[in-house]
Design a protein around this motif. Structure first.
Motif, PDB file in Angstrom:
ATOM      1  N   ILE B 182     -10.981 -69.676  45.069  1.00 18.48           N
ATOM      2  CA  ILE B 182     -12.306 -70.227  44.791  1.00 18.48           C
ATOM      3  C   ILE B 182     -12.227 -71.758  44.880  1.00 18.48           C
ATOM      4  O   ILE B 182     -11.140 -72.328  44.925  1.00 18.48           O
ATOM      5  N   ILE B 203     -17.399 -71.596  46.370  1.00 23.79           N
ATOM      6  CA  ILE B 203     -17.092 -70.223  45.941  1.00 23.79           C
ATOM      7  C   ILE B 203     -16.824 -70.326  44.446  1.00 23.79           C
ATOM      8  O   ILE B 203     -15.839 -70.943  44.035  1.00 23.79           O
ATOM      9  N   ASP B 204     -17.708 -69.737  43.653  1.00 26.54           N
ATOM     10  CA  ASP B 204     -17.664 -69.924  42.203  1.00 26.54           C
ATOM     11  C   ASP B 204     -17.488 -68.612  41.462  1.00 26.54           C
ATOM     12  O   ASP B 204     -17.845 -67.555  41.978  1.00 26.54           O
ATOM     13  N   GLU B 205     -17.007 -68.741  40.257  1.00 24.03           N
ATOM     14  CA  GLU B 205     -16.964 -67.551  39.401  1.00 24.03           C
ATOM     15  C   GLU B 205     -17.604 -67.916  38.068  1.00 24.03           C
ATOM     16  O   GLU B 205     -17.171 -68.861  37.403  1.00 24.03           O
ATOM     17  N   ARG B 210     -18.505 -63.532  40.937  1.00 27.90           N
ATOM     18  CA  ARG B 210     -18.292 -64.562  41.956  1.00 27.90           C
ATOM     19  C   ARG B 210     -19.496 -64.640  42.883  1.00 27.90           C
ATOM     20  O   ARG B 210     -20.166 -63.628  43.131  1.00 27.90           O
TER      21      ARG B 210
END
Lengths: 436, 414
Positions: B182, B203-205, B210
């Motif tokens: 990420i 790209i995140d969580e 996600r």
């Protein structure tokens, strides 16, 4: 008078043969029959065993249908082929698509011009022999508007005297013709290998007939052998008045038609060669079943694993599609001939263990498949493919594997299952031709 | 019916077409095949929504369209929309070089028969009527052939099956997604002094969920060069699917995880009336995505600067037929070269492929009208990579070739 002959189907991974009397019109018991898995028993060994078993009669002819050349389709060819090419036309054959497989080794190019003389050829040949001392074939790609006949003859004579086998491109500007000649030259070694094994085992006097287009022939080019089995199957369908044949055997699954196409989109580029229209199924018995990085069962897209082969061949730890069906296939005489261990409890246990490992490795519960579920999924895929392809009813399923795939699909499809034996059919065609 | 069998059904229905989508009645992408160079997965969704809004396709209808302002790619790429069952639609794209005009959503077949009002205008009066007729009839036959796959059609039309199939794909994607890096990064690609594409990929969580955010908000406004947002999104989706090993499963769960910020009237959101820059901008965005994803997964901080991979695509137009020549850093393709030489339209004076360098010199033998049409020129390339009789060819305009002209192409693989 007896005329002992051999009917041989030489597949990519296996060979099956029969000794029979070419002159006999009735279905007499074959003198000898045997199938071998080629990575474990060579063709030469099989033929020597055959000669021993049929010691009472001299083998006078051998009739061969083959798809052995298919094993070359993943290779770059031309490792022992010199190309005598006009300057500025080096590797011209690749310019329609530079990503196709190589047909000629760039290091073995001998670029010439009308000014090239004998001394320069000697120097070039010395250089080429340093790269590969085994070079013994040469392809000439010399346009007649750039070189005189005398110049071309001078080049040819030089290589003839050096014991090279000569291959000349009919029209060097025609890139398909160049590819065709290079493929013939590049495949020549494999053709010679088959012929020499036959000669060593059966002697010089045995006549060798390969199936080419719609008949057995003593004269053929290497290129003809790439389509020997497909042409034979097409001829079989035509004789049976069928339009489509779904062919399933122990090494490949394909749809064969009675239609013909003129261009072959080969792994080395397009080549003009009339051949049956056919389509391979997306999977074959030698495809590996594996689990990907997220624990999903997949059929590997890698090349078929002929070596070391399926688990039932005794040495492999990779699970192939063939292994999925091995508990059923052990009733097949051809299968037990190829893999004698298939009937042993120990090897079946090994296969079962492998499927248990495969089942545990499938970490996504919602799509986990047991061996039986894999089997029914494969049958399902084959059936749906067939359904998609069927346009008319004049078709049938043939091949040693066909009956095993057909099981469990009865009532769900109308495609007839027809008995097909390579050896019966080869013998039939050979006897039709008779002694020449 | 297990997942593998359902997936086989999806593949069977899509496989006759190189670029095609199966879409549910509520607009969810069930499956997608994306084998053509110009990506169109999102475009196909747009085309279906437009067809549903204005024409309400019924079973047995075949609607065609190619308007770049309304979901299309360009005039040559025609979208076919059909309703396979009450709950399943198929949209596919096919190229036909004879199509040189705009076709708004048009019902070419209705209730299983040719539309007798449309056909005479569209096909019979066309200078290449025979070619067009075969083109349309062939594709109608292909659609009709799908009807015999009634088990596949009925199984895939069951809402419960659609939901469970997409749910499994969601779990497959989540696994792949969870295994990858990420982070966020951005990249700028200048096309000229005032036009550029800037992409920030994150790209995140958050709360174990996600997501992918592709932010194009800092791109230049549309000037000479621009493409519609569905063109950009189609390229982006394919690049992300390839990265996450989801190429075989391009469907709604993947689309649902992507958040796009595309400012209106920008280089990446304004449709060009002819779709002239679609391939160029899609290629740029795909390369940007591939580059940014590679920077996220690198351990070291030293990442090579973004640079477009050299690529070209030129058409040799002879009697309205296009013969493509294309090349990039790995390959050169001229599929019709054999045929053009065999039919004495071109005569090779040099045809050389040595040490990663291509030299192709062809003399025009044909008396037919021949035109060089540049379609894509990506990155810096030597001005003399394409010459006609010793003169460098303009990258932006068509060049007429006459008999005895010599066409020279020089290209290197890097």
């Amino acid at each position: 008078m007896n005329h002992s002959a051999i009917a041989l189907y030489l597949g990519e991974s296996y060979a099956t043969l029969r000794v029979f009397d070419l002159n006999s019109k009735k279905n007499s018991m074959p003198v000898f029959e045997k199938s071998v898995y080629l990575p474990q028993t060579s063709l030469k060994n099989l033929l020597l065993q055959t000669k021993l078993a049929a010691a009472d009669s001299e083998i006078k002819s051998i009739f061969i249908v083959t798809r052995y050349m298919d094993r070359l389709k993943t290779f770059r060819l031309g490792g022992s082929v010199v190309q005598v090419v006009s300057k500025n036309f080096e590797n011209s054959y690749s310019l329609s698509n530079t990503q196709v497989q190589s047909l000629a080794a760039p290091a073995l190019i001998c670029s010439v011009s009308p000014e090239t003389d004998h001394a320069q050829l000697v120097t070039e040949l010395t250089r080429l022999k340093k790269i590969n001392p085994e070079i013994n074939k040469v392809v000439f790609q010399l346009p007649e508007d750039l070189f005189t006949t005398e110049q071309i003859d001078m080049f040819k004579n030089f290589f003839t005297q050096e014991n090279f086998k000569i291959f000349a491109v009919s029209n060097p500007y025609d890139l398909e013709a160049v590819r065709k000649t290079l493929l013939n030259a590049g495949s020549e070694g494999t053709k010679e290998e088959i012929l020499s094994e036959i000669t060593e085992a059966l002697g010089e006097t045995a006549e060798v007939h390969f199936w080419v287009q719609d008949h057995f022939s003593k004269t053929f080019e290497s290129l003809d052998l790439y389509f020997s089995s497909q042409c034979f199957l097409q001829n079989y369908l035509i004789q049976k008045n069928k339009r489509l044949g779904f062919y399933f055997d122990f090494e490949n699954w394909e749809l064969m038609t009675t239609e013909t196409v003129q261009k072959w989109h080969s792994p080395w580029g397009t080549i003009s060669y009339s051949h049956p229209k056919m389509e391979e199924f997306t999977m074959s018995p030698y495809c590996e079943l594996t689990v990907n990085s997220i624990g999903q069962l997949i059929v590997s897209k890698n090349q078929p694993q002929f070596e070391p082969g399926p688990i039932v061949a005794g040495r492999s730890v990779k699970t192939l599609i063939l292994d999925v069906f091995s508990d059923e296939l052990k009733s097949s005489p051809t299968m037990t001939g190829l893999f004698p261990q298939v009937v042993s409890d120990a090897i079946q246990q090994k296969v079962n263990n492998q499927f248990q490992i495969l089942s545990k490795a499938q970490s996504l519960d919602s799509i986990r498949l047991s061996r039986e579920e894999i089997k029914s999924w494969l049958r399902f895929s084959v059936l749906k493919w067939i359904e998609q392809k069927i346009e008319t009813q004049d078709c049938e399923m043939i091949g040693d594997f066909a009956s095993y795939l057909h099981q469990g699909t009865e009532g769900k499809n109308n495609i007839p299952l027809a008995p097909f034996s390579w050896l019966d059919q080869i013998q039939l065609q050979a006897q039709k031709m008779g002694v020449l | 019916m297990n997942f593998h069998q359902t997936h086989d059904f999806v593949k069977l229905l899509l496989c006759p077409f190189r670029s095609s989508s199966l879409i549910t009645d509520d607009g969810k992408l069930l499956g997608s095949s994306d084998l053509d160079e110009l990506q169109s997965s999102t475009s196909r969704l747009v085309v279906l929504q437009i067809a549903k809004k204005y024409l309400n396709p019924q079973i047995g209808d075949l609607i065609i369209s190619n308007d770049p302002d309304n979901g299309g790619l360009n005039y040559q790429n025609l979208f076919f929309t059909t309703r396979l069952t009450e709950r399943l639609y198929l949209v596919f794209v096919k190229e036909c070089s004879a199509l040189q005009f705009k076709i708004p959503p048009t019902p070419l077949f209705e209730k299983g028969s040719k539309n007798k009002t449309i056909w005479p205008f569209l096909v019979d009066q066309h200078p290449q009527a025979a070619l067009l007729s075969v083109f349309f009839e062939d594709h109608w036959s292909q659609v009709s052939a799908l009807k015999k796959m009634n088990v596949a059609l009925s199984e895939l039309s069951i809402v419960k099956n659609q939901i469970s199939y997409l749910k499994v794909i969601q779990s497959i994607f989540d696994r792949h997604f969870g295994n990858r890096a990420i982070g966020q990064n951005e990249v700028l690609c200048k096309l000229n002094a005032t036009e550029f594409v800037k992409l920030k990929l994150s790209i995140d969580e958050k709360q174990n969920q996600r997501s992918i955010a592709a932010d194009f908000s800092q791109c230049s406004v549309a000037q000479k060069i621009s493409a519609a947002s569905h063109i950009i999104e189609s390229g982006l989706v394919k690049a992300l699917a390839d990265h996450y090993d989801m190429t075989e499963f391009i469907s709604q769960p993947l689309l649902d995880r992507i958040r796009l910020s595309l400012p209106p009237q920008s280089i990446v959101s304004k449709a060009h009336p002819l779709g002239a820059h679609n391939l160029l901008l899609q290629k740029i965005v795909v390369e940007q995505v591939v580059y940014l994803l590679s920077t996220l997964s690198r351990q070291t901080k030293t990442v090579a600067a973004f640079k477009l991979i050299p690529e070209f695509k030129i058409a040799l137009k002879i009697n309205h037929r296009l013969h493509l020549i294309s090349g990039n850093s790995k390959r050169l393709q001229f599929p019709d070269l054999d045929h053009l030489i065999q039919t004495h339209q071109l005569m090779p004076l040099a045809a050389q492929n040595t040490d990663g360098k291509i030299k192709l010199k062809l003399k025009v033998k044909s008396t037919a009208e021949m035109m060089l049409v540049p379609q894509l020129l990506l990155s810096d390339y030597p001005q003399d990579f394409l010459m006609v009789s010793g003169r460098s060819v303009s990258a932006n305009s068509e060049t007429l070739l006459k008999q005895d002209d010599v066409l020279e192409l020089s290209w290197s693989f890097k």
